[in-house]
Structure formats: structure tokens, C-alpha cells
Design a protein around this motif. Sequence first.
Motif, PDB file in Angstrom:
ATOM      1  N   VAL A  38     -36.253  -6.025  77.239  1.00  0.00           N
ATOM      2  CA  VAL A  38     -37.039  -7.125  77.793  1.00  0.00           C
ATOM      3  C   VAL A  38     -36.862  -8.368  76.941  1.00  0.00           C
ATOM      4  O   VAL A  38     -36.458  -8.298  75.777  1.00  0.00           O
ATOM      5  N   TYR A  52     -50.093  -9.351  72.294  1.00  0.00           N
ATOM      6  CA  TYR A  52     -48.810  -8.721  72.614  1.00  0.00           C
ATOM      7  C   TYR A  52     -48.761  -7.270  72.146  1.00  0.00           C
ATOM      8  O   TYR A  52     -48.220  -6.390  72.825  1.00  0.00           O
ATOM      9  N   ASP A  55     -51.298  -4.987  74.560  1.00  0.00           N
ATOM     10  CA  ASP A  55     -51.314  -4.958  76.026  1.00  0.00           C
ATOM     11  C   ASP A  55     -50.485  -3.786  76.561  1.00  0.00           C
ATOM     12  O   ASP A  55     -49.921  -2.991  75.814  1.00  0.00           O
ATOM     13  N   ASP A  56     -50.438  -3.679  77.903  1.00  0.00           N
ATOM     14  CA  ASP A  56     -49.776  -2.547  78.546  1.00  0.00           C
ATOM     15  C   ASP A  56     -48.333  -2.836  78.929  1.00  0.00           C
ATOM     16  O   ASP A  56     -47.691  -1.999  79.586  1.00  0.00           O
ATOM     17  N   GLU A  57     -47.804  -3.983  78.551  1.00  0.00           N
ATOM     18  CA  GLU A  57     -46.445  -4.370  78.922  1.00  0.00           C
ATOM     19  C   GLU A  57     -45.438  -3.936  77.869  1.00  0.00           C
ATOM     20  O   GLU A  57     -45.735  -3.982  76.670  1.00  0.00           O
ATOM     21  N   ARG A  59     -42.789  -4.645  75.273  1.00  0.00           N
ATOM     22  CA  ARG A  59     -42.644  -5.897  74.518  1.00  0.00           C
ATOM     23  C   ARG A  59     -41.606  -5.740  73.414  1.00  0.00           C
ATOM     24  O   ARG A  59     -41.534  -4.703  72.753  1.00  0.00           O
ATOM     25  N   LYS A 129     -43.261  -0.709  72.600  1.00  0.00           N
ATOM     26  CA  LYS A 129     -43.225  -1.948  71.820  1.00  0.00           C
ATOM     27  C   LYS A 129     -42.130  -1.862  70.752  1.00  0.00           C
ATOM     28  O   LYS A 129     -41.961  -0.828  70.102  1.00  0.00           O
TER      29      LYS A 129
END
Length: 382
Positions: A38, A52, A55-57, A59, A129
Amino acid sequence: MHFSQSLLACLFASNTVAAGVTGTAFGFAAGTTGGGDVEPVYPTDIDELTSYLTDDEPRVIILSKEYNYISSEGETTEDGCRPDSNTCPDDGGQDAINGANWCTNSDYPTVSVTYDKAAITPINLGSNKSIVGEGDKGVLRGKGLRIANGAQNIIIQNIHITELNPQYIWGGDAITLVGADLVWIDHVRISLVGRQHIVAGYDASPRVTISNTEIDGNTSWSASCDNHHYWALLLIGEGDKITFQNNYVHHTSGRSPKVGGTGDGTLLHAVNNLFEENTGHAFAIAEDENGRVLAEGNVFINVVTPIEEGDAFMFSAPDASANAACQDPLGYVCEVNLLTASGTLSGSATDFLSGFSGEGLTAVAASQVAASVKSNAGVGKL
């Protein structure tokens, strides 16, 4: 086949599996990809960094500067205690915060303690992450990281975590693993923490690799009253499997590491590490628990007690003949450890070596380790 350290470094550097990340996770954490490919983000301040991280994204988080959490949550003054270990309160000893009711449940005398609150509560990371420092600029000051409750697929690379209330026991842990999976900690430096540099337990973290990392125990506040940090590495997970390779553990006085855990306990492969200037013990393997350690190809320089109290749960790779026991489960004959101006390392247990089958490592001779580790472990050395 045994690879040289330099060849291994070249192989790792040439194979980048995630944006911003150098190399590929190996050992028990093989397959860890972190945030994948990403688009990297560059947090502007501690609030954005925390967002950052939690969160659930997926990264890829690039740390290109220092993120200072000290004073961000205020400080507090309360009753702590003075443990028996603090025989030098006026000359750099460690008093204790009442973490986990440690003071309440003891007869230690009460003392007033004033500490920074941010270090007491680590940042709970979300899954997927990559946290990567740029050059030697990525610094996390006054705040630790926690990977817990099923969080997984995390890479922490090339960052320096420092200054977590170093004057106090229970002042803060730098990296905590509790029920995590697929975690690769690489080229990290940790210094000036109050409690553990890295702690894993109690819930299982079955696939973890710690590599090329510097555990720097230099401190002005020491539980052992000698400027060496006592609380270094506590590995007590139930069913943890940890590869610990090419790390530099220095100026400590204990728990370097302490290994145990209920149930299956922690299975630790300590390979090609440099342990230097330890005024107490390096390995402490809890006899009433199930820590199991294979220690091979390591170097001990000025380590008073390489292993504390017995050898029941360690295979210490003492010589080529005994080390042939590694051949079937690991695919090679283990490497002998090298001890200079140090105590003895002992341990003949082999019944757990099958647990390392499939880990996919090879070791190099201990004679190659000290110079290589000092050149490569820590931040700014990718």
C-alpha cells in the motif's frame, strides 16, 4: 548449507516484500508482509501516528523524524515503593511504580514517585502494519508498542524506542506481544526503558522473529546499581515460538532473556547473537514452567552468568559431537557457542528440538558473529 552473514545480508537486502521494508521475514515469522504494497504514509505528529497505528487499514507507516510522546498525557505523582534491589537510591537506583500492584503486594517501603503517563499505556497496533524508520531518523520517544488480542502480520523495522520512565521499575515496556501472530521485529534499537525492552506473554504468539535488534542496557537508573539494565527480555507466552537471531544484547544484568510460560511455554531459537557486558545472568529458564531454548552460534563477552541455575530446558550446542542432534530436526549440525571472559553455558536437553523443524534457518560459526552483529544490529544499518 551454511551461509555467511554477509551473504545473508545481501539476500535479505535484495528481496523487498513490502513498500518501505527492506528484506523478507524469516524464521518463525516467515511470510509476514505487514502493510504490503500500500502507499506509504508519513505521519505529521503523534496524533496522526497513533491513528495510523491503531486503525483497521493496512498501513506502511514511515517514521522520518522523532515522535515525542513525553508530556502528551501529563505526569502524575503517587505512592510507589523502594524494592530491596535499590541499595543505591542516591546514586542511580530504580524505585518502583505500583504496576500490577507490585508495591501493594509487598512489604517494600513507600516512596513518592513522579512519572510520565504516556509510557505506562502503549499503543495497541492494528493488524497488517509496517512501521519503518527512514535512515536513522525514526524515533519513538516516551511510548511503547503493543501487539495483542489477535493482532497479526506486523513488521517493526529500523526504529528507535527510548525514554520510557527509565528511573522506575514498571515505568513502561517498549514492545509487548500478547496473543499476536506473524510479527517481525528487525533492526530496532531499544534504550532507556523502565521495565522490559521486549515482553511476550501470556497468550500465545506462535510466529515471531526478532532480528538484527539492539537491546541497549546502558542506563543511569539501574535495579542492579551498576548502570546495567536488569529488565531486558521476558518471554513467557503459552505456546510462543520465537526466532531470535543476529541481535546485540549489551550492558544488561539479568533477563537477557528470561524464558518460560505455562502450557507449552516458549520455544526459543537463540542463534548468532552477541551478548556483551552483562554483570548478572543472560538466560534464565524457569524450572517450574516450560521455556525451551536452543542456543547456538552465539558469542558471550564479559557475561558473568550465561545461564542461571541449571540446564534442564536448554540445548547449549556444546560441541560438534553433541550438536549432531540438530541434524534431523533442523537439517544441519548446530554451531558451538563462543564464550570469552564469561561463565559457563550448559544444557543438554534435546527432546524439544523437533519443534524447530520447518523454521528454515541455518547458523554461521560463532567466530563470524561479533563483528557482524556490531556492524549490522540496530537502526540506520539497513
